[in-house]
Scaffold this motif. Structure first.
Motif, PDB file in Angstrom:
ATOM      1  N   ARG A 214       0.807  -1.218   0.000  1.00 49.26           N
ATOM      2  CA  ARG A 214       0.000   0.000   0.000  1.00 49.26           C
ATOM      3  C   ARG A 214       0.842   1.271   0.000  1.00 49.26           C
ATOM      4  O   ARG A 214       0.336   2.353  -0.316  1.00 49.26           O
ATOM      5  N   GLY A 215       2.106   1.162   0.384  1.00 48.54           N
ATOM      6  CA  GLY A 215       2.962   2.337   0.445  1.00 48.54           C
ATOM      7  C   GLY A 215       2.546   3.302   1.536  1.00 48.54           C
ATOM      8  O   GLY A 215       2.745   4.513   1.414  1.00 48.54           O
ATOM      9  N   GLU A 216       1.992   2.769   2.621  1.00 47.03           N
ATOM     10  CA  GLU A 216       1.503   3.603   3.713  1.00 47.03           C
ATOM     11  C   GLU A 216       2.342   3.407   4.970  1.00 47.03           C
ATOM     12  O   GLU A 216       2.812   2.298   5.257  1.00 47.03           O
ATOM     13  N   GLN A 217       2.510   4.466   5.715  1.00 42.40           N
ATOM     14  CA  GLN A 217       3.293   4.437   6.942  1.00 42.40           C
ATOM     15  C   GLN A 217       2.531   3.709   8.051  1.00 42.40           C
ATOM     16  O   GLN A 217       1.348   3.939   8.265  1.00 42.40           O
ATOM     17  N   GLU A 218       3.238   2.813   8.782  1.00 42.79           N
ATOM     18  CA  GLU A 218       2.609   2.065   9.863  1.00 42.79           C
ATOM     19  C   GLU A 218       3.141   2.458  11.234  1.00 42.79           C
ATOM     20  O   GLU A 218       2.387   2.511  12.198  1.00 42.79           O
ATOM     21  N   GLN A 219       4.448   2.702  11.335  1.00 43.12           N
ATOM     22  CA  GLN A 219       5.055   3.055  12.613  1.00 43.12           C
ATOM     23  C   GLN A 219       6.131   4.112  12.404  1.00 43.12           C
ATOM     24  O   GLN A 219       6.773   4.164  11.363  1.00 43.12           O
ATOM     25  N   VAL A 220       6.290   4.964  13.420  1.00 42.89           N
ATOM     26  CA  VAL A 220       7.400   5.905  13.469  1.00 42.89           C
ATOM     27  C   VAL A 220       8.254   5.538  14.673  1.00 42.89           C
ATOM     28  O   VAL A 220       7.759   5.489  15.808  1.00 42.89           O
ATOM     29  N   LEU A 221       9.524   5.252  14.430  1.00 43.26           N
ATOM     30  CA  LEU A 221      10.434   4.853  15.501  1.00 43.26           C
ATOM     31  C   LEU A 221      11.282   6.068  15.881  1.00 43.26           C
ATOM     32  O   LEU A 221      12.187   6.458  15.144  1.00 43.26           O
ATOM     33  N   SER A 222      10.964   6.640  17.022  1.00 44.85           N
ATOM     34  CA  SER A 222      11.665   7.837  17.491  1.00 44.85           C
ATOM     35  C   SER A 222      12.477   7.507  18.735  1.00 44.85           C
ATOM     36  O   SER A 222      12.010   6.799  19.616  1.00 44.85           O
ATOM     37  N   GLY A 223      13.699   8.037  18.786  1.00 44.82           N
ATOM     38  CA  GLY A 223      14.551   7.765  19.934  1.00 44.82           C
ATOM     39  C   GLY A 223      15.973   8.238  19.719  1.00 44.82           C
ATOM     40  O   GLY A 223      16.693   8.522  20.685  1.00 44.82           O
TER      41      GLY A 223
ATOM     42  N   PRO B 187       9.346  -3.565  15.341  1.00 43.70           N
ATOM     43  CA  PRO B 187       8.586  -2.829  14.316  1.00 43.70           C
ATOM     44  C   PRO B 187       7.076  -2.899  14.490  1.00 43.70           C
ATOM     45  O   PRO B 187       6.345  -2.078  13.933  1.00 43.70           O
ATOM     46  N   ARG B 188       6.594  -3.864  15.267  1.00 51.06           N
ATOM     47  CA  ARG B 188       5.141  -3.995  15.443  1.00 51.06           C
ATOM     48  C   ARG B 188       4.593  -2.954  16.407  1.00 51.06           C
ATOM     49  O   ARG B 188       3.509  -2.413  16.201  1.00 51.06           O
ATOM     50  N   THR B 189       5.363  -2.667  17.469  1.00 51.74           N
ATOM     51  CA  THR B 189       4.896  -1.692  18.465  1.00 51.74           C
ATOM     52  C   THR B 189       5.583  -0.340  18.328  1.00 51.74           C
ATOM     53  O   THR B 189       5.119   0.644  18.883  1.00 51.74           O
ATOM     54  N   GLY B 190       6.710  -0.316  17.600  1.00 55.10           N
ATOM     55  CA  GLY B 190       7.451   0.929  17.452  1.00 55.10           C
ATOM     56  C   GLY B 190       8.293   1.282  18.662  1.00 55.10           C
ATOM     57  O   GLY B 190       8.803   2.404  18.754  1.00 55.10           O
ATOM     58  N   SER B 191       8.464   0.344  19.578  1.00 60.75           N
ATOM     59  CA  SER B 191       9.215   0.620  20.805  1.00 60.75           C
ATOM     60  C   SER B 191      10.673   0.207  20.662  1.00 60.75           C
ATOM     61  O   SER B 191      11.007  -0.726  19.921  1.00 60.75           O
ATOM     62  N   CYS B 192      11.532   0.897  21.406  1.00 64.61           N
ATOM     63  CA  CYS B 192      12.955   0.569  21.429  1.00 64.61           C
ATOM     64  C   CYS B 192      13.191  -0.525  22.468  1.00 64.61           C
ATOM     65  O   CYS B 192      12.849  -0.352  23.643  1.00 64.61           O
ATOM     66  N   ILE B 193      13.759  -1.635  22.055  1.00 68.41           N
ATOM     67  CA  ILE B 193      14.008  -2.762  22.946  1.00 68.41           C
ATOM     68  C   ILE B 193      15.291  -2.572  23.736  1.00 68.41           C
ATOM     69  O   ILE B 193      15.367  -2.872  24.919  1.00 68.41           O
ATOM     70  N   SER B 194      16.321  -2.054  23.060  1.00 72.82           N
ATOM     71  CA  SER B 194      17.620  -1.927  23.713  1.00 72.82           C
ATOM     72  C   SER B 194      18.471  -0.883  23.012  1.00 72.82           C
ATOM     73  O   SER B 194      18.350  -0.682  21.801  1.00 72.82           O
ATOM     74  N   SER B 195      19.329  -0.223  23.769  1.00 74.21           N
ATOM     75  CA  SER B 195      20.354   0.674  23.241  1.00 74.21           C
ATOM     76  C   SER B 195      21.697   0.131  23.710  1.00 74.21           C
ATOM     77  O   SER B 195      21.881  -0.129  24.905  1.00 74.21           O
ATOM     78  N   PHE B 196      22.630  -0.037  22.788  1.00 73.69           N
ATOM     79  CA  PHE B 196      23.878  -0.700  23.159  1.00 73.69           C
ATOM     80  C   PHE B 196      24.986  -0.283  22.185  1.00 73.69           C
ATOM     81  O   PHE B 196      24.771   0.460  21.229  1.00 73.69           O
ATOM     82  N   GLY B 197      26.192  -0.809  22.448  1.00 72.25           N
ATOM     83  CA  GLY B 197      27.312  -0.685  21.531  1.00 72.25           C
ATOM     84  C   GLY B 197      27.716   0.728  21.206  1.00 72.25           C
ATOM     85  O   GLY B 197      27.849   1.096  20.049  1.00 72.25           O
ATOM     86  N   ARG B 198      27.900   1.533  22.211  1.00 72.37           N
ATOM     87  CA  ARG B 198      28.243   2.927  21.958  1.00 72.37           C
ATOM     88  C   ARG B 198      29.596   3.055  21.254  1.00 72.37           C
ATOM     89  O   ARG B 198      30.611   2.577  21.724  1.00 72.37           O
ATOM     90  N   HIS B 199      29.587   3.732  20.107  1.00 72.28           N
ATOM     91  CA  HIS B 199      30.809   4.104  19.412  1.00 72.28           C
ATOM     92  C   HIS B 199      31.250   5.482  19.910  1.00 72.28           C
ATOM     93  O   HIS B 199      30.476   6.202  20.550  1.00 72.28           O
ATOM     94  N   ASN B 200      32.477   5.851  19.599  1.00 65.74           N
ATOM     95  CA  ASN B 200      32.988   7.163  19.986  1.00 65.74           C
ATOM     96  C   ASN B 200      32.772   8.217  18.914  1.00 65.74           C
ATOM     97  O   ASN B 200      33.223   9.352  19.055  1.00 65.74           O
TER      98      ASN B 200
END
Length: 372
Positions: free
Chosen positions: A231-240, A271-284
């Protein structure tokens, strides 16, 4: 010690010299000369210069490999003589899955150029593997012959620089994104069938779900968006992310999305809920490239901090390996499609004293922290 397979051992027996090329009868063969029919008297009767274009055609070796495999032969590329007569025995990697070191592309073959030169931002093989397609800062898609390395055709696809390009898993669709936030759908014949205003800022990454039913786009507007492909329609926006998102990849088997950007952080999303599960692996510094391994467990990330990091999805708290590229900023990373433990990286060196090494491609294995 490297062990040769039965097939290669049989080929080397009683082999004092390399076998003659097909059609060679041991005597000097005279080639006919072609002459130009120029208008100037000085051109008439002059031999026409023959330009030979190199061709890399792997189909002959593929057919031979299939025949040998059907007969139960063990194939190997180790200790293969460096002679043109053995070209037919340079099998594709799929026939030697336990020899990743034989798949290092260390020899430069051809430098293909357009008449009007623009920076190339993205490059992909066509699904059948015989053509290469590039997206440039002029907004054009250029098709190149992957066997003879020559120009085939060019298409004005976008009004602004092309920043992202990806094929669907069924090889029926290609999606592209440009500097203006536009996303377009193309068929294999490069017909444009749909246009979406996906983001307000440049699109920096695209990735399709395993079923091709959805895809995700990453942009410099700090957002990722999940789209319904049909359909080419937006389903979720992942913000963070707190800064531009520069890389994104959909898990090859699961409903998981990984992203990274200029905020130096890697994020894992549902992608189903748009929620962030984890933040990891910080680069410099900025995360510029991310890619899942086809085994579904490993993830590699590259950044401008001169580091490549390897993670295992089963334990994201710790890095599996950390590869140092010295002064080279990483701009792209890719796993080998056959050899699970082999990957390549490309980048540039910011030090002017080492400018001659810019654009170097490095090969790595997961069991070693040093480059191949």
């Amino acid at each position: 010690m490297n062990q040769q397979g039965p097939y290669m051992q049989q080929r080397y027996q009683n082999q004092g010299n390399a076998r003659p090329m097909p059609g060679y009868n041991g005597a000097q063969q005279q080639r006919p000369q072609s002459y130009t029919q120029g208008q100037d008297d000085g051109d008439q009767g002059q031999p026409k210069k023959q330009m030979q274009r190199k061709t890399i055609d792997y189909y002959g070796a593929t057919v031979r490999g299939l025949e040998l495999r059907a007969g139960g032969a063990t194939m190997s590329l180790k200790n293969l003589p460096s002679d043109p007569s053995y070209t037919v025995d340079v099998f594709p990697p799929i026939f030697v899955p336990n020899e990743p070191e034989t798949s290092l592309t260390t020899r430069f073959i051809w430098d293909a150029k357009n008449k009007v030169r623009y920076p190339i931002n993205v490059i992909r093989w066509m699904p059948e593997g015989r053509w290469l397609i590039t997206g440039s800062s002029s907004g054009e898609l250029t098709l190149w012959n992957g066997l003879t390395f020559k120009f085939e055709s060019i298409l004005s696809a976008h009004d602004k620089p092309i920043r992202a390009m990806e094929w669907s898993h069924d090889a029926q669709w290609m999606i592209t994104g440009d500097h203006g936030g536009i996303i377009k759908y193309f068929q294999p014949n490069l017909d444009n069938v749909k246009i979406i205003q996906g983001h307000r800022e440049p699109v920096r990454g695209l990735s399709l779900s395993p079923s091709d039913a959805k895809f995700v786009s990453a942009s410099e507007d700090q957002q990722l968006k999940v789209w319904d492909f049909r359909r080419g329609e937006q389903e979720q926006v992942l913000s963070g992310h707190s800064w531009a998102v520069r890389a994104v990849d959909w898990h090859p088997q699961k409903g998981l999305i990984v992203s990274g950007g200029k905020d130096n952080i890697i994020k894992l999303w549902d992608p189903r809920t748009g929620s962030c599960i984890s933040s990891f692996g910080r680069h410099n510094n900025s995360v510029t490239s991310l890619e899942w391994n086809r085994n579904g467990n490993w993830l590699i990330s590259g950044g401008r901090d001169h580091c490549i990091k390897l993670f295992d999805i089963r334990n994201l708290k710790e890095e599996l390996r950390n590869y140092s590229t010295e002064k080279r900023e990483i701009h792209s990373i890719a796993w080998h499609p056959i050899h699970e433990t082999l990957f390549a990286s490309g980048g540039t060196i910011g030090d002017n004293n080492m400018a001659n090494d810019e654009g170097t491609i490095q090969f790595w294995t997961t069991d070693e922290e040093k480059q191949r």
